[in-house]
Design an enzyme around this catalytic site. Sequence first.
Site, PDB file in Angstrom:
ATOM      1  N   TRP A 562      27.399   7.980  -4.603  1.00 30.54           N
ATOM      2  CA  TRP A 562      28.597   7.647  -3.817  1.00 30.54           C
ATOM      3  C   TRP A 562      29.327   8.896  -3.356  1.00 30.54           C
ATOM      4  O   TRP A 562      30.151   8.840  -2.467  1.00 30.54           O
ATOM      5  CB  TRP A 562      29.549   6.755  -4.637  1.00 30.54           C
ATOM      6  CG  TRP A 562      30.306   7.455  -5.754  1.00 30.54           C
ATOM      7  CD1 TRP A 562      29.808   8.337  -6.672  1.00 30.54           C
ATOM      8  CD2 TRP A 562      31.701   7.327  -6.049  1.00 30.54           C
ATOM      9  NE1 TRP A 562      30.786   8.745  -7.535  1.00 30.54           N
ATOM     10  CE2 TRP A 562      31.969   8.145  -7.176  1.00 30.54           C
ATOM     11  CE3 TRP A 562      32.737   6.592  -5.494  1.00 30.54           C
ATOM     12  CZ2 TRP A 562      33.231   8.259  -7.747  1.00 30.54           C
ATOM     13  CZ3 TRP A 562      34.005   6.705  -6.070  1.00 30.54           C
ATOM     14  CH2 TRP A 562      34.238   7.529  -7.175  1.00 30.54           C
ATOM     15  N   ASP A 563      28.984  10.034  -3.952  1.00 28.59           N
ATOM     16  CA  ASP A 563      29.556  11.312  -3.535  1.00 28.59           C
ATOM     17  C   ASP A 563      29.479  11.442  -2.007  1.00 28.59           C
ATOM     18  O   ASP A 563      30.367  11.990  -1.366  1.00 28.59           O
ATOM     19  CB  ASP A 563      28.775  12.486  -4.143  1.00 28.59           C
ATOM     20  CG  ASP A 563      28.622  12.407  -5.656  1.00 28.59           C
ATOM     21  OD1 ASP A 563      28.454  11.289  -6.169  1.00 28.59           O
ATOM     22  OD2 ASP A 563      28.642  13.461  -6.315  1.00 28.59           O
ATOM     23  N   GLU A 706      33.412   7.481 -15.668  1.00 32.54           N
ATOM     24  CA  GLU A 706      32.185   7.151 -16.416  1.00 32.54           C
ATOM     25  C   GLU A 706      32.308   7.367 -17.923  1.00 32.54           C
ATOM     26  O   GLU A 706      31.328   7.162 -18.641  1.00 32.54           O
ATOM     27  CB  GLU A 706      31.023   7.962 -15.852  1.00 32.54           C
ATOM     28  CG  GLU A 706      30.696   7.568 -14.425  1.00 32.54           C
ATOM     29  CD  GLU A 706      29.602   8.426 -13.823  1.00 32.54           C
ATOM     30  OE1 GLU A 706      29.200   9.410 -14.455  1.00 32.54           O
ATOM     31  OE2 GLU A 706      29.162   8.102 -12.696  1.00 32.54           O
ATOM     32  N   LYS A 818      37.323  10.614 -17.329  1.00 28.42           N
ATOM     33  CA  LYS A 818      36.491  11.698 -16.816  1.00 28.42           C
ATOM     34  C   LYS A 818      36.961  12.093 -15.414  1.00 28.42           C
ATOM     35  O   LYS A 818      36.866  13.250 -15.017  1.00 28.42           O
ATOM     36  CB  LYS A 818      35.041  11.205 -16.752  1.00 28.42           C
ATOM     37  CG  LYS A 818      34.056  12.224 -16.229  1.00 28.42           C
ATOM     38  CD  LYS A 818      32.646  11.642 -16.185  1.00 28.42           C
ATOM     39  CE  LYS A 818      31.626  12.660 -15.712  1.00 28.42           C
ATOM     40  NZ  LYS A 818      30.300  12.084 -15.486  1.00 28.42           N
ATOM     41  N   GLN A 819      37.428  11.134 -14.646  1.00 27.76           N
ATOM     42  CA  GLN A 819      37.799  11.415 -13.257  1.00 27.76           C
ATOM     43  C   GLN A 819      38.683  10.305 -12.725  1.00 27.76           C
ATOM     44  O   GLN A 819      38.856   9.272 -13.365  1.00 27.76           O
ATOM     45  CB  GLN A 819      36.549  11.535 -12.393  1.00 27.76           C
ATOM     46  CG  GLN A 819      35.729  10.266 -12.295  1.00 27.76           C
ATOM     47  CD  GLN A 819      34.286  10.565 -11.938  1.00 27.76           C
ATOM     48  OE1 GLN A 819      33.455  10.769 -12.802  1.00 27.76           O
ATOM     49  NE2 GLN A 819      33.978  10.557 -10.658  1.00 27.76           N
TER      50      GLN A 819
HETATM   51  C1  BGC Z   1      30.141  11.724 -11.744  1.00 27.99           C
HETATM   52  C2  BGC Z   1      29.822  10.721 -10.670  1.00 27.99           C
HETATM   53  C3  BGC Z   1      29.005  11.400  -9.604  1.00 27.99           C
HETATM   54  C4  BGC Z   1      27.773  12.069 -10.184  1.00 27.99           C
HETATM   55  C5  BGC Z   1      27.031  12.882  -9.158  1.00 27.99           C
HETATM   56  C6  BGC Z   1      28.841  12.295 -12.273  1.00 27.99           C
HETATM   57  O1  BGC Z   1      29.098  13.243 -13.256  1.00 27.99           O
HETATM   58  O2  BGC Z   1      30.857  11.119 -12.771  1.00 27.99           O
HETATM   59  O3  BGC Z   1      31.000  10.208 -10.118  1.00 27.99           O
HETATM   60  O4  BGC Z   1      28.612  10.486  -8.650  1.00 27.99           O
HETATM   61  O5  BGC Z   1      28.167  12.940 -11.210  1.00 27.99           O
HETATM   62  O6  BGC Z   1      27.803  13.908  -8.687  1.00 27.99           O
END
Ligand code: BGC
Length: 967
Positions: A562-563, A706, A818-819
């Site tokens: 999704w990035d 996550e 985490k984010q």
């Molecule tokens: C992040 C995800 C991201 C992925 C790829 C993960 O560590 O939590 O949001 O899509 O890395 O960058």
Amino acid sequence: MTPTALIFDLDGVITDTAEYHYQAWQRLADEESLPFDRAANERCRGISRRESLLVVLGGRPATDEQMQAMMARKQRYYEESLDLIGPNDLLPGVASLLDTLDAAGIPYALASASKNARPVCERLGIAHRLAALADVYSVERQKPYPDLFRFAAAGLGAPAAGCLVVEDAAAGVEAALAAGMPALALGPADRFGGLLGRGRVTRRDDLRGVTLDELAAAAAFDPVWHVVQTGFAPAAAAELHHTETIFTLGNGRFATRGTFEEGYPGESALTFVHGIWDDMPIVFTELVNLPNWLRLNLTIDGDEFRLDQGRVLDFRRYTDLRAGVLRRAVLWQAPNGKTVDLLFERFIAYPRQHVAAIRVLVTAVSHPCAVAVRAGIDGHVANQDLLHLNLADQGKNGDAVWLRAHTRHTGRAVAVAASLAAETSAADRLPLAPDLCPGYPALSAAADLKPGQTLQLDKLVAITTDRDPSQTSEVADTSEVSTRALAELSGATYDRLRAEHVAAWGAVWREGDVHIEGDDEAQLAMRFNLFHLLAAAPQHDERVSIGAKTLSGYGYRGHVFWDTEIFILPYLIYTFPTLARNMLMYRYHGLPGARRKAAGNGFPGAQFPWESAETGDEVTPTWVPHFSDPKKLVRIWTGDIQIHITADIAYANMQYWRVTGDDAFLRDYGAEMVLDGARFWGERAELEEADGRRRYAIRGVIGPDEYHEHVDNNSFTNYMCRWHLQTALGVYEWLRDRHPAAAADLADRLRLTPETLERWQDVIEHITLLYDADTGLFDQFEGFFDRERIDPEVFRTADRSLQVIFGIEGANERQVLKQADVIMLLCLFRDAFDSRVWQTNWDTYMPITDHRYGSSLGPSFHAWAACEVGLPDEAYAHFMLAARADLRNPRGNAGDGIHAASTGGVWQAAVFGFAGLRPTVDGWTLRPQLPRHWRRLAFTYRANGQPVEVDIQRDEGGEYRVRHTSR
Ligand code: BGC
């Protein structure tokens, strides 16, 4: 950066023999009744005597003999006037500058194409002060070739890259840049034309009053365009790999990490071409590391040039982001004691999708030396330890060698061809010898260099494959792939390719730059991020997209997350919509895979994969080794239950449509992605009866954060689901209204029955949203606030990720993010929420987020969100965390590749956050809130295809002056 030494041109810099030359030419012209004047004389600067005579003749015919006679006459007049020269003829400012340099212990040399350089310096009384003198007799290739300045640097015993050239002619400035030296250009700006915009050139009218500080500034790298590494002593592999990542180059089709041409122990060399995948265990498929086209090995009197041997006396490496060119200057002493000054320059041609080039200058410094070069294609490559290529064939063709290989499982054909041109004089090329060592074809050349002499090596490379959307025809058989590689090189020259390439990047920056004043670090970081985003954005291919690590490292194996849609695409949508369209089409072509995924999970419609590669099928690994104990395996659930990606892709489609107004795209492709995604959501949301009320729940998911797995009713996911279904109804209505045939076709193919639409409406009305209307707070998911709270001190003092500190289960059980999750939701729908909602959620979630060691995706959105709550200085701190993610490597993992999401995130933080650009019912509006020290933020975006310029300036008193106009 104080220059190690200065190199002066003579005429027009140290003394005005330019004036004597002019008078001599004028006298000749008058005698010959030729119309010549000072203006015409301007064109004679820095060029040879013969070329000057042609200017004087102005097209009048003359035999060779007459020309010789006229040149001799002019020379006589000139020499007569030289007798008049004395110390008083030093140009203003020169005498005191030389005194200053002497006092500071900075040596200087003279480098002039003049035949009289030495006698003139003697008459001027400065000959004995010069540490070196280079004149027309010193080298074979004159300016604008770099040889004269490199000869002078060798004479000085100084690294060429540390010498500042002082010049008054455009050809001389060009020669300095070609030599790898910064230049101080003396004279009116129009004399130097485009050279002044190229960085590393500073202009002054003359040397009057010049200070050491000014010289240091002129010798410095351009702080807002150059990514620089000085000195080479990697203490650990991670440091080496970090620099390899940041010095990656790419053209949207292929990219190559910044490893060294000659190799280095422990390097992580890599060339990825978009779309060349091969199967592998665990992660299903990965981009294939192609043959190493960089290879160029040198021996200096038998000693192999390597940075882990001999002595590195000086090292400077930099990417000139404006030009898309990487350079490395190394002063190296071989174990045998011989010293060479090397300049490596390379680029991956932006306008020529298959081509890359390297130029190397080798200058013997103190001693004569025998240089042998071997420039090849190393087919013995692997993805770390995994082999993906079977070598098929190789050969030689004229001045080029080539190699063809096939991927082991997917059977893709790839070919690399390389040509070499080696010269020490403009007239002759050195002979080449082919070396067809199996799997490593190469071309060799050798030269005996005198001290100060330069060998120039141009290696041109082409990479072709059997999947090549920019080719008009399919390859008939795989051997054609190598023929095409050779064809790409035919007739190409380094200088022409470079000029085209630099012009193409110039055009890209004219459209896509973001200008920041008042903060050089932020400016450079912004450009660095955009550069890497563009280096991976496919220009002509709609079946590939940008992976989470761009094309710059093995991290995530090239997979697309999704990035891309949420972080990267907005920049392209607003700036280069055709590139954005390519990447949306990638998802369209992935629909069959997304349908297989939905069906596999028992749902209709399209469920897009969390990680995607070639086909659009799910390729997230199920188990991976544990981060701290690789003997243990960790179950990765994201591929199973991180389902918000389906709505994220719909979001990107709609954003593209809203910004570009590309109705045809929505009709033909976007609508199908949105509607088929909606079919998935319509069934994924489960109907439940609770307290006598009907509601829909989405259970067992992972939201953006996550650290928490298997959660119920994640607000982000549920809100996105509702938005997706609402949008789908709107898109369907739009289609029926505007494009009934397309609507009927989709209704038929996707079985959009009235029951389906009713179900969507029911979900929209009854989906669970854990939102407290009294406080404005969203629960991140059901029960989030029942989890254990963490002592705030832990957030302040943690030196690792909180998931590492608490363990996977431990973090899952605690209130730690985490984010951005709810904050992310607020950003995506920023105008749907009032300031109270913003503030409450900001106050709740920001203090419990793992900002430093959690996801690199967080900081850019936190920066944007901080602007929404009116905290531009706090926004700045988050912005810089995102902007530095790769440049400074704060998480220590930049060696795995560029953090692609962050590259696009910093643009959004600047444009949506600091500038506050947003679409409203009244059109596009701005709400500027610049960090305290920024004086200006300017960029261009495209709305409905029309470029619109934004220029936000802030004066000392904090007042904004905003320009927001169509171009
Ligand atoms: C992040 C995800 C991201 C992925 C790829 C993960 O560590 O939590 O949001 O899509 O890395 O960058």
